[in-house]
Structure formats: C-alpha cells, structure tokens
Design a protein around this motif. Structure first.
Motif: not given
Length: 146
Positions: A74-88, A108-116
């Motif tokens: 979701k856009p950062a404006a609706t969910t906050g920081q990168d870690g919060e966006r990925e957690k959501e 330690e992924a380069e950016r949020p949104g990567f999953v294993r």
C-alpha cells in the motif's frame, strides 16, 4: 556441578544412522528423490509467480524462492514506514488467504516487499493450494490498489 549431557544420541540411533549412510544405493535413491521433490516444488512456485507477473530470483539450490511483491504494498501515505508497509502486506496475506510468507526485511532485503517463499517443507498438494490462495490474494489486492 556438571550433570553431563542429557541429550546424547543413543548408541542404537548412531548404529542405525551409520547403517543407512553405508547403504550407498539407499543414499543415491534418497538424494535423487529429494532433489526431484525440490525441483517440483520450485517449479510449482515459480510457474505461478511467472503467471502472476511477479519478479523472483530463480532458485538454483536451496529450499525457497525470493519474490518481489513490492507492487502490492500500500502507498506509504496510508501505512507509514517501509517496515510497516511490508508488515501490513504479510499480515493481510495471512489474514485473507491463510498463507504466511517470510518478510524480506527480516533478511536485510534492499527494499520492502520482498518475500521468501519456502517450497522445501510442503508436499505438492500443499504447495499447489498455497499458490492458489496466493493467486487469489494477489488478484484481489491488485484491484484494491487501482
């Protein structure tokens, strides 16, 4: 004082393990079977990721696939920081389709949104069901983000 080690492997277990490892035909067959199951699991996951047009790293060994789900954040404006966006995103997957993936920021992924996505601990039917559920989640999420 020292009580010793209460979790030593018993002599019987050691003897059985040694006999299995000395049976070269068994070892070759076992390794070939496990390698085949891992190839099949990887193919189930990567085929679905390709059809969903989600980028991933083709596994060459191991038990998991790195996949890029950042387009579903979701856009950062609706969910906050990168870690919060990925957690959501991870929590939404778990809540909405019952699939739990490992978030990339934990590794330690380069950016949020990567999953294993682990394919090494499920049988074919479980992987197929998990990917079917994940497909449904991705399709719904894409509509919501439009």
């Amino acid at each position: 004082g020292v009580f010793g080690v209460p979790h030593d492997t018993s002599g019987l277990s050691q003897w059985l393990g040694l006999n299995l490892l000395e049976d070269l035909e068994f070892c070759r067959d076992y390794i070939a079977r496990v390698q085949g199951e891992l190839r099949e699991g990887a193919a189930i996951v990567t085929t679905q990721l390709e059809s969903l047009q989600l980028p991933f790293t083709q596994p060459e060994a191991g038990l998991f696939v790195w996949a890029d789900f950042s387009s579903l954040l979701k856009p950062a404006a609706t969910t906050g920081q990168d870690g919060e966006r990925e957690k959501e995103l991870i929590c939404a997957m778990a809540d909405e389709c019952g699939v739990i993936l490992t978030p990339g920021l934990e590794f330690e992924a380069e950016r949020p949104g990567f999953v294993r996505i682990c394919f090494g601990f499920q049988q074919r039917a479980g992987l197929e069901e998990g990917m079917r559920r994940l497909r449904s989640f991705v399709e719904t999420r894409r509509k919501q983000l439009l």
